[in-house]
Design an enzyme around this catalytic site. Structure first.
Site, PDB file in Angstrom:
ATOM      1  N   THR A  19      36.857  42.162  42.546  1.00 40.20           N
ATOM      2  CA  THR A  19      37.014  42.627  43.951  1.00 40.20           C
ATOM      3  C   THR A  19      38.015  41.744  44.519  1.00 40.20           C
ATOM      4  O   THR A  19      39.047  42.188  45.226  1.00 40.20           O
ATOM      5  CB  THR A  19      35.431  42.121  44.495  1.00 40.20           C
ATOM      6  OG1 THR A  19      34.531  42.745  43.871  1.00 40.20           O
ATOM      7  CG2 THR A  19      35.580  42.457  46.017  1.00 40.20           C
ATOM      8  N   VAL A  20      38.263  40.448  44.394  1.00 42.43           N
ATOM      9  CA  VAL A  20      39.246  39.684  45.205  1.00 42.43           C
ATOM     10  C   VAL A  20      40.582  39.870  44.555  1.00 42.43           C
ATOM     11  O   VAL A  20      41.459  40.135  45.166  1.00 42.43           O
ATOM     12  CB  VAL A  20      38.913  38.234  45.133  1.00 42.43           C
ATOM     13  CG1 VAL A  20      39.642  37.551  45.803  1.00 42.43           C
ATOM     14  CG2 VAL A  20      37.446  38.010  45.665  1.00 42.43           C
ATOM     15  N   LYS A 112      33.884  28.609  44.541  1.00 39.40           N
ATOM     16  CA  LYS A 112      33.068  27.432  45.174  1.00 39.40           C
ATOM     17  C   LYS A 112      32.400  26.905  44.255  1.00 39.40           C
ATOM     18  O   LYS A 112      32.087  25.652  44.496  1.00 39.40           O
ATOM     19  CB  LYS A 112      32.629  28.077  46.414  1.00 39.40           C
ATOM     20  CG  LYS A 112      31.352  29.070  46.301  1.00 39.40           C
ATOM     21  CD  LYS A 112      32.009  30.342  46.908  1.00 39.40           C
ATOM     22  CE  LYS A 112      31.287  31.759  46.465  1.00 39.40           C
ATOM     23  NZ  LYS A 112      31.838  32.852  47.033  1.00 39.40           N
ATOM     24  N   GLY A 194      25.900  47.307  48.700  1.00 40.25           N
ATOM     25  CA  GLY A 194      26.814  46.523  47.800  1.00 40.25           C
ATOM     26  C   GLY A 194      26.853  45.204  48.394  1.00 40.25           C
ATOM     27  O   GLY A 194      27.899  44.476  48.280  1.00 40.25           O
ATOM     28  N   LYS A 212      29.179  25.966  49.409  1.00 36.86           N
ATOM     29  CA  LYS A 212      30.171  25.881  50.325  1.00 36.86           C
ATOM     30  C   LYS A 212      30.090  24.713  51.285  1.00 36.86           C
ATOM     31  O   LYS A 212      30.863  23.950  51.800  1.00 36.86           O
ATOM     32  CB  LYS A 212      30.275  27.142  50.961  1.00 36.86           C
ATOM     33  CG  LYS A 212      30.360  28.257  50.295  1.00 36.86           C
ATOM     34  CD  LYS A 212      30.109  29.469  50.996  1.00 36.86           C
ATOM     35  CE  LYS A 212      30.359  30.806  50.131  1.00 36.86           C
ATOM     36  NZ  LYS A 212      29.822  32.061  50.620  1.00 36.86           N
TER      37      LYS A 212
HETATM   38  N1  LIG Z   1      33.731  38.985  46.257  1.00 36.90           N
HETATM   39  C1  LIG Z   1      33.818  38.152  47.466  1.00 36.90           C
HETATM   40  O1  LIG Z   1      33.785  38.535  48.504  1.00 36.90           O
HETATM   41  C2  LIG Z   1      34.227  36.580  47.184  1.00 36.90           C
HETATM   42  C3  LIG Z   1      34.281  36.022  48.474  1.00 36.90           C
HETATM   43  C4  LIG Z   1      34.547  34.743  48.485  1.00 36.90           C
HETATM   44  C5  LIG Z   1      34.714  33.984  47.198  1.00 36.90           C
HETATM   45  N2  LIG Z   1      34.636  34.869  45.991  1.00 36.90           N
HETATM   46  C6  LIG Z   1      34.966  34.163  44.788  1.00 36.90           C
HETATM   47  O2  LIG Z   1      36.117  34.772  44.067  1.00 36.90           O
HETATM   48  C7  LIG Z   1      35.847  34.902  42.765  1.00 36.90           C
HETATM   49  C8  LIG Z   1      36.028  36.061  42.090  1.00 36.90           C
HETATM   50  O3  LIG Z   1      35.122  36.867  42.673  1.00 36.90           O
HETATM   51  P1  LIG Z   1      35.186  38.554  42.508  1.00 36.90           P
HETATM   52  O4  LIG Z   1      33.912  38.986  43.692  1.00 36.90           O
HETATM   53  O5  LIG Z   1      36.445  39.258  42.613  1.00 36.90           O
HETATM   54  O6  LIG Z   1      34.459  38.575  41.027  1.00 36.90           O
HETATM   55  P2  LIG Z   1      34.446  39.901  40.143  1.00 36.90           P
HETATM   56  O7  LIG Z   1      34.568  41.240  40.956  1.00 36.90           O
HETATM   57  O8  LIG Z   1      33.026  39.928  39.217  1.00 36.90           O
HETATM   58  O9  LIG Z   1      35.851  39.831  39.168  1.00 36.90           O
HETATM   59  C9  LIG Z   1      35.883  38.882  38.275  1.00 36.90           C
HETATM   60  C10 LIG Z   1      37.133  39.156  37.330  1.00 36.90           C
HETATM   61  O10 LIG Z   1      37.079  37.953  36.323  1.00 36.90           O
HETATM   62  C11 LIG Z   1      37.258  38.689  35.164  1.00 36.90           C
HETATM   63  N3  LIG Z   1      36.673  37.821  34.093  1.00 36.90           N
HETATM   64  C12 LIG Z   1      35.314  37.553  34.111  1.00 36.90           C
HETATM   65  N4  LIG Z   1      35.139  36.735  32.975  1.00 36.90           N
HETATM   66  C13 LIG Z   1      36.393  36.549  32.574  1.00 36.90           C
HETATM   67  C14 LIG Z   1      36.642  35.839  31.335  1.00 36.90           C
HETATM   68  N5  LIG Z   1      35.679  35.305  30.400  1.00 36.90           N
HETATM   69  N6  LIG Z   1      38.038  35.937  30.760  1.00 36.90           N
HETATM   70  C15 LIG Z   1      38.719  36.652  31.573  1.00 36.90           C
HETATM   71  N7  LIG Z   1      38.555  37.373  32.838  1.00 36.90           N
HETATM   72  C16 LIG Z   1      36.989  37.179  33.237  1.00 36.90           C
HETATM   73  C17 LIG Z   1      36.539  40.073  35.166  1.00 36.90           C
HETATM   74  O11 LIG Z   1      37.225  41.019  34.246  1.00 36.90           O
HETATM   75  P3  LIG Z   1      36.903  42.331  33.955  1.00 36.90           P
HETATM   76  O12 LIG Z   1      37.122  43.174  35.279  1.00 36.90           O
HETATM   77  O13 LIG Z   1      37.836  42.823  32.898  1.00 36.90           O
HETATM   78  O14 LIG Z   1      35.622  42.544  33.552  1.00 36.90           O
HETATM   79  C18 LIG Z   1      36.933  40.415  36.578  1.00 36.90           C
HETATM   80  O15 LIG Z   1      38.135  40.994  36.707  1.00 36.90           O
HETATM   81  C19 LIG Z   1      34.519  34.071  42.544  1.00 36.90           C
HETATM   82  O16 LIG Z   1      34.822  32.838  42.155  1.00 36.90           O
HETATM   83  C20 LIG Z   1      33.751  34.342  43.760  1.00 36.90           C
HETATM   84  O17 LIG Z   1      32.828  33.430  43.951  1.00 36.90           O
HETATM   85  C21 LIG Z   1      34.486  36.154  46.193  1.00 36.90           C
END
Ligand SMILES: NC(=O)c1ccc[n+]([C@@H]2O[C@H](COP(=O)([O-])OP(=O)(O)OC[C@H]3O[C@@H](n4cnc5c(N)ncnc54)[C@H](OP(=O)(O)O)[C@@H]3O)[C@@H](O)[C@H]2O)c1
Length: 434
Positions: A19-20, A112, A194, A212
């Protein structure tokens, strides 16, 4: 053409393309020219990495080099900064952070959980190398609250920082409020839309808010980060009747993370609170987040906005990259790690305030008197007692609002009632934000 850029491009490796990560790429592709003018140089993604190379991500990744082994990034001279958007307190995110910071590679993260557990150690590594560790997106997504505290309010002694730090919980509570539905139904709705993960426990049990809050508290008070002492209660046990009762009394229920620093030490708590309807937090709706910061010269600051989602979170990540491009570094927690004051945890029992207690009790004579006696013997003074006529399957609901008193008296009341066969379930306690 005149070159308006002060520097060569900032070369970025982006790890995590969910997502991010996807949002960061889209944002840089959309606003690249404007960002280059603001940053003083173009911000160029050079290398990308995630788990599954073949996954379609709805964004053109062909311009970027795919890296299978992210552990090679720290040592590469053609990369100026690494952005970690994987997530997780430990595992690959932490390994990458340690490697990059130890190798003198500036590091940007939205993680976080990792910061709450390892923030000080990572900040010390960044400090030793004289490089940036940036994490604006880790707290309240798109809201620039890290910058607000670290820079804007840096001259203030901050006594209190509190707010709504989890959009999933706020969506659930405000939807329960509007629709009058129960927690389980609204959680399901949030998952379908979602707003909630398939496994929502980190959000609804308050852990995400606690991560946080611990980061905010360290930054705001100049104290060592202390996630282990955040008293945390989530929203699983809030029922529709609590919300209706709170509304009748002039309150809305919000999951509030609150940290205070006083002579008795540091107080950190995440729990559902009754917020008066005339307080700005009561009007934070849906998946929004809000943070209140109280400083001795600036007064009350109120930050509100989207705490999650692709666009807002990417906005905060790229703001950090712009800082890196501008060479705006500084200590991760606003002062050197050695200058952060050691922790002393305040005794929450001595806090004075009003509380809401809800009981589910047997429908039989004498129960009210038993509860009244327990409160009296514990030194709790009752402001109002509300008995719901509505008979539940296995008991009746009743609620008490107390006068201001020490919280230890509330605990003593519950201790006195523990084991009583008049109670059908464990009572629910929510403190009132006055
Ligand atoms: N989503 C939000 O709104 C939000 C808001 C604030 C902060 N955050 C923080 O931002 C970070 C990312 O969140 P997200 O929502 O973007 O997560 P996400 O959609 O689950 O994406 C995670 C990404 O990390 C990759 N990944 C996971 N395990 C891995 C590994 N072992 N080696 C290499 N790549 C790996 C995944 O790869 P694949 O795609 O290939 O599976 C995916 O691309 C987190 O720390 C979260 O707490 C998120």
């Amino acid at each position: 053409m005149t070159n308006l850029h002060r520097h060569a491009p900032l070369r970025v490796a982006l790890v995590g393309l969910g997502t991010v990560g996807g949002g960061v790429i889209r944002l840089l592709q959309t606003n690249g020219d404007l960002i280059a003018r603001r940053a003083g140089c173009p911000i160029q993604v050079v290398a990308i990495s995630a788990r599954d190379r073949s996954k379609a991500r709805g964004v053109d990744l062909s311009p970027y080099e795919w890296v299978d082994d992210m552990t090679t990034l720290a040592a590469r001279n053609d990369i100026d900064v690494v952005v970690e958007l994987i997530g997780g307190a430990d595992g690959p995110a932490l390994t990458l952070a340690r490697q990059c910071l130890a190798a003198g590679k500036p590091f940007v993260t939205a993680n976080k959980a990792m910061l709450a557990h390892h923030g000080l150690a990572l900040a010390a590594l960044a400090e030793k190398a004289g490089i940036a560790l940036k994490y604006e997106a880790a707290v309240a997504g798109g809201i620039p609250v890290i910058k607000g505290i670290r820079e804007g309010a840096a001259a203030n002694e901050i006594s209190r920082v509190y707010g709504i730090l989890n959009g999933t919980c706020n969506f659930i509570l405000t939807t329960m409020e509007k629709e009058g539905h129960g927690f389980d139904d609204v959680l399901k709705e949030a998952q379908e839309l979602g707003y909630a993960e398939a496994d929502p426990s980190f959000d609804i049990d308050g852990v995400d808010s606690a991560h946080k809050l611990a980061i905010l508290a360290s930054l705001a008070f100049g104290t060592e980060l202390d996630f282990g002492n955040v008293a945390t209660t989530g929203i699983r046990h809030v029922i529709a009747a609590d919300i209706a009762e709170a509304a009748a009394l002039g309150y809305r229920i919000r999951l509030v993370g609150m940290a205070e620093n006083g002579p008795d030490g540091l107080f950190q708590r995440v729990h559902p609170m009754l917020v008066p309807t005339d307080h700005p937090l009561a009007h934070v709706d849906g998946s929004l987040n809000a943070v209140v910061v109280e400083g001795n010269f600036v007064g009350r600051l109120f930050f509100e906005g989207r705490g999650a989602g692709e666009g807002p979170t990417a906005s905060a990540v790229v703001a950090d990259l712009i800082d890196v491009a501008r060479d705006e570094y500084g200590d991760a927690f606003a002062m050197p790690v050695a200058a952060l004051a050691p922790q002393k945890t305040a005794d929450a029992g001595q806090r004075v305030g009003r509380s809401y207690l809800r009981f589910k009790v047997q429908d039989r004579p004498g129960v009210l008197a038993e509860i009244a006696a327990a409160t009296r013997d514990a030194g709790v003074s009752i402001e109002s007692m509300i008995q719901h006529g509505t008979k539940q399957q296995d008991g009746v609901l009743m609620a008490i609002v107390t006068h201001a008193g020490e919280e230890r008296c509330i605990h003593e009341t519950l201790d006195r009632l523990a084991g009583s066969d008049s109670l059908v379930q464990t009572p629910m306690v929510m403190h009132i934000l006055d």
